[in-house]
Write a protein that holds these residues in place. Structure first.
Motif, mmCIF file in Angstrom:
data_model
loop_
_atom_site.group_PDB
_atom_site.id
_atom_site.type_symbol
_atom_site.label_atom_id
_atom_site.label_comp_id
_atom_site.label_asym_id
_atom_site.label_seq_id
_atom_site.Cartn_x
_atom_site.Cartn_y
_atom_site.Cartn_z
ATOM 1 N N PHE A 131 0.855 -1.181 0.000
ATOM 2 C CA PHE A 131 0.000 0.000 0.000
ATOM 3 C C PHE A 131 0.895 1.236 0.000
ATOM 4 O O PHE A 131 1.953 1.256 0.638
ATOM 5 C CB PHE A 131 -0.903 0.026 1.237
ATOM 6 C CG PHE A 131 -1.840 -1.148 1.322
ATOM 7 C CD1 PHE A 131 -3.069 -1.121 0.689
ATOM 8 C CD2 PHE A 131 -1.468 -2.291 2.006
ATOM 9 C CE1 PHE A 131 -3.920 -2.202 0.747
ATOM 10 C CE2 PHE A 131 -2.315 -3.385 2.082
ATOM 11 C CZ PHE A 131 -3.547 -3.344 1.439
ATOM 12 N N SER A 132 0.461 2.268 -0.713
ATOM 13 C CA SER A 132 1.224 3.504 -0.770
ATOM 14 C C SER A 132 0.314 4.679 -0.437
ATOM 15 O O SER A 132 -0.896 4.641 -0.659
ATOM 16 C CB SER A 132 1.840 3.697 -2.159
ATOM 17 O OG SER A 132 0.816 3.819 -3.137
ATOM 18 N N LEU A 133 0.943 5.726 0.106
ATOM 19 C CA LEU A 133 0.233 6.959 0.477
ATOM 20 C C LEU A 133 0.798 8.129 -0.314
ATOM 21 O O LEU A 133 2.017 8.221 -0.521
ATOM 22 C CB LEU A 133 0.405 7.246 1.964
ATOM 23 C CG LEU A 133 -0.478 6.523 2.973
ATOM 24 C CD1 LEU A 133 0.017 6.823 4.382
ATOM 25 C CD2 LEU A 133 -1.941 6.916 2.834
ATOM 26 N N TRP A 140 -5.045 12.530 2.386
ATOM 27 C CA TRP A 140 -4.175 11.509 1.816
ATOM 28 C C TRP A 140 -4.968 10.642 0.837
ATOM 29 O O TRP A 140 -6.168 10.462 0.990
ATOM 30 C CB TRP A 140 -3.628 10.594 2.910
ATOM 31 C CG TRP A 140 -2.789 11.246 3.949
ATOM 32 C CD1 TRP A 140 -3.208 11.854 5.084
ATOM 33 C CD2 TRP A 140 -1.366 11.339 3.941
ATOM 34 N NE1 TRP A 140 -2.159 12.325 5.807
ATOM 35 C CE2 TRP A 140 -0.994 12.009 5.122
ATOM 36 C CE3 TRP A 140 -0.355 10.903 3.071
ATOM 37 C CZ2 TRP A 140 0.332 12.275 5.455
ATOM 38 C CZ3 TRP A 140 0.959 11.160 3.397
ATOM 39 C CH2 TRP A 140 1.297 11.837 4.570
ATOM 40 N N ILE A 142 -4.730 6.691 -0.465
ATOM 41 C CA ILE A 142 -4.093 5.393 -0.300
ATOM 42 C C ILE A 142 -4.461 4.510 -1.469
ATOM 43 O O ILE A 142 -5.626 4.475 -1.909
ATOM 44 C CB ILE A 142 -4.489 4.726 1.037
ATOM 45 C CG1 ILE A 142 -3.727 3.394 1.205
ATOM 46 C CG2 ILE A 142 -5.999 4.538 1.173
ATOM 47 C CD1 ILE A 142 -3.882 2.759 2.577
ATOM 48 N N ARG A 143 -3.471 3.830 -1.984
ATOM 49 C CA ARG A 143 -3.679 2.885 -3.079
ATOM 50 C C ARG A 143 -2.935 1.593 -2.756
ATOM 51 O O ARG A 143 -1.882 1.624 -2.124
ATOM 52 C CB ARG A 143 -3.160 3.436 -4.409
ATOM 53 C CG ARG A 143 -3.919 4.613 -4.978
ATOM 54 C CD ARG A 143 -3.396 4.930 -6.372
ATOM 55 N NE ARG A 143 -4.146 6.002 -7.011
ATOM 56 C CZ ARG A 143 -3.795 7.291 -6.970
ATOM 57 N NH1 ARG A 143 -2.683 7.645 -6.317
ATOM 58 N NH2 ARG A 143 -4.519 8.209 -7.580
ATOM 59 N N ALA A 162 1.372 1.563 5.251
ATOM 60 C CA ALA A 162 1.499 2.085 3.894
ATOM 61 C C ALA A 162 2.760 2.927 3.788
ATOM 62 O O ALA A 162 3.177 3.580 4.754
ATOM 63 C CB ALA A 162 0.266 2.915 3.528
ATOM 64 N N HIS A 164 5.064 6.024 2.408
ATOM 65 C CA HIS A 164 5.048 7.389 1.866
ATOM 66 C C HIS A 164 6.473 7.911 1.859
ATOM 67 O O HIS A 164 7.089 8.086 2.917
ATOM 68 C CB HIS A 164 4.159 8.303 2.714
ATOM 69 C CG HIS A 164 4.219 9.751 2.294
ATOM 70 N ND1 HIS A 164 3.791 10.180 1.058
ATOM 71 C CD2 HIS A 164 4.684 10.853 2.943
ATOM 72 C CE1 HIS A 164 3.969 11.484 0.961
ATOM 73 N NE2 HIS A 164 4.507 11.924 2.093
ATOM 74 N N VAL A 171 -2.240 3.244 9.000
ATOM 75 C CA VAL A 171 -3.497 3.765 8.472
ATOM 76 C C VAL A 171 -4.648 2.956 9.062
ATOM 77 O O VAL A 171 -4.630 1.719 9.026
ATOM 78 C CB VAL A 171 -3.530 3.675 6.933
ATOM 79 C CG1 VAL A 171 -4.806 4.287 6.384
ATOM 80 C CG2 VAL A 171 -2.306 4.347 6.327
ATOM 81 N N VAL A 205 -4.419 8.727 9.509
ATOM 82 C CA VAL A 205 -3.041 8.399 9.170
ATOM 83 C C VAL A 205 -2.107 8.897 10.274
ATOM 84 O O VAL A 205 -2.236 10.027 10.750
ATOM 85 C CB VAL A 205 -2.637 9.038 7.818
ATOM 86 C CG1 VAL A 205 -1.196 8.685 7.467
ATOM 87 C CG2 VAL A 205 -3.585 8.596 6.708
#
Length: 376
Positions: A131-133, A140, A142-143, A162, A164, A171, A205
């Protein structure tokens, strides 16, 4: 040793030097609560039926807060003592996400969130999940995708790590923002895939505490799985010894046959080894000692690979039937072997660390395992 002297429980093999009165009371309460679960409830759970009553009883007992400090609403017991709840849940094949919620609350509270009393789970669980932020407006985005997320469909909160800009963040996700694909583990327990692409507020977050990253999160989950495996293997041994003493062939119980007794001795040895691994993993949990947890998870997986086939061999065909309860435990054991890292995953980590230690450091590296448990 004859079959009549068994089963031997893990606490008879690995005795804790000290257990607080609170921890003992929690264990007694968990034994009563999970011991009331019958085979019918286990079957319903494996068909996807969620028991709100079961979870409410667990929440009212305070078990989801077992890793939370007393100031945060927990019991103030040591994490190594709190893990005993997870072993008991494994022994009874509990139908609630106790280990996952306990770990989720540990991560939430260390990051500055309030704990939750609703069912919760964590992600990522596997190396294939990420997961990325990114900053977007005042909040934010998130994906990411998560595979094999236990109990996700029933969780009120999904706690994710996640990335970043190369740093991990904790999260707290509402399950409804995730796109879920319902799947099940080998044990029939929810093990869902999720896809997330959503906006979050700043309140959702927090920067992860220094010691938490995907590797240490996986290690913490592995330590809890080892405890569950130890509990389930205890139950497998009890079921197998009971069956061997009750099943009569050629005028005597099959447990009187030397070949069966030898198999039971091997089974008991593997149960003891897994109990020892659980003690090491429990002692290593609080400090997130990855080498010790890696060794414990790898050894527990090996114990399952030997013990489960023996249990089914002794039971014969009846052990594979839906009506017999053995499969509730052996299928969970086979599923837990792979969750939060298989023997191959953790053995590779140990191998790399052993090579890095070099010739002079190899012996201290090997003898350091279990040092925390011995010091308790």
């Amino acid at each position: 040793m004859s079959a009549g002297h068994w089963p031997m429980r893990a606490e008879e093999v690995i005795r804790l030097p000290y257990r607080s009165e609170t921890a003992a009371l929690l264990s007694e309460s968990a034994t009563r609560l999970f011991g009331a679960v019958n085979d019918g409830e286990l079957r319903k759970a494996e068909l996807g039926e969620w028991s709100e009553t079961s979870w409410r009883e667990v929440a009212e007992a305070g078990f989801p807060l077992a890793f939370v400090s007393e100031a945060g609403g927990g019991f103030g017991v040591a994490p190594a003592e709190a893990i005993e709840l997870v072993r008991i849940a494994g022994y009874h094949a509990a139908t609630v996400p106790l280990a996952e919620t306990m770990l989720a609350n540990r991560l939430l509270t260390e990051a500055g969130f309030a704990p939750v009393d609703r069912p919760a789970t964590i992600a990522p669980v596997t190396g294939r999940s990420a997961f990325s932020l990114q900053r977007e407006g005042a909040g934010w985005r998130i994906r990411g995708r998560g595979a094999g997320v236990p109990w996700a469909r029933h969780a009120g909160t999904i706690v994710a790590l996640a990335d970043h800009d190369g740093s991990p963040f904790v999260v707290a996700l509402n399950r409804t923002i995730a796109e879920l694909e319902q799947r099940a583990s080998l044990a029939g327990v929810p093990s869902d895939a999720l896809t997330i692409d959503a906006l979050l507020s700043n309140d959702d977050v927090r920067p992860a505490p220094t010691r938490w990253n995907c590797e240490t999160l996986r290690a913490a989950g592995a330590a809890l799985r080892v405890a569950e495996m130890a509990g389930a293997l205890e139950r497998v041994l009890e079921l197998t010894v009971t069956y061997a003493n009750e099943r009569v062939q050629f005028g005597k119980p099959i447990g009187k046959q030397q070949a069966v007794q030898q198999s039971l001795a091997v089974l008991a040895g593997q149960v003891a080894a897994c109990g020892g691994a659980a003690a090491i993993a429990g002692a290593a949990f609080d400090g997130l000692d990855i080498p010790s947890i890696a060794a414990a998870k790898a050894r527990a997986g090996e114990a399952v690979s030997v013990a489960a086939p023996i249990a089914h061999q002794v039971h014969g065909a009846i052990g594979f039937t839906e009506e017999h309860r053995l499969h509730f435990f052996t299928r969970r054991l086979w599923a837990w072997r792979d969750e939060f890292g298989s023997e191959r995953h953790w053995s590779a980590i140990l191998g790399r660390q052993a090579l890095a230690a070099g010739a002079e450091g190899l012996w201290p590296f090997v003898t350091a395992f279990g040092a925390a448990q011995e010091a308790r």
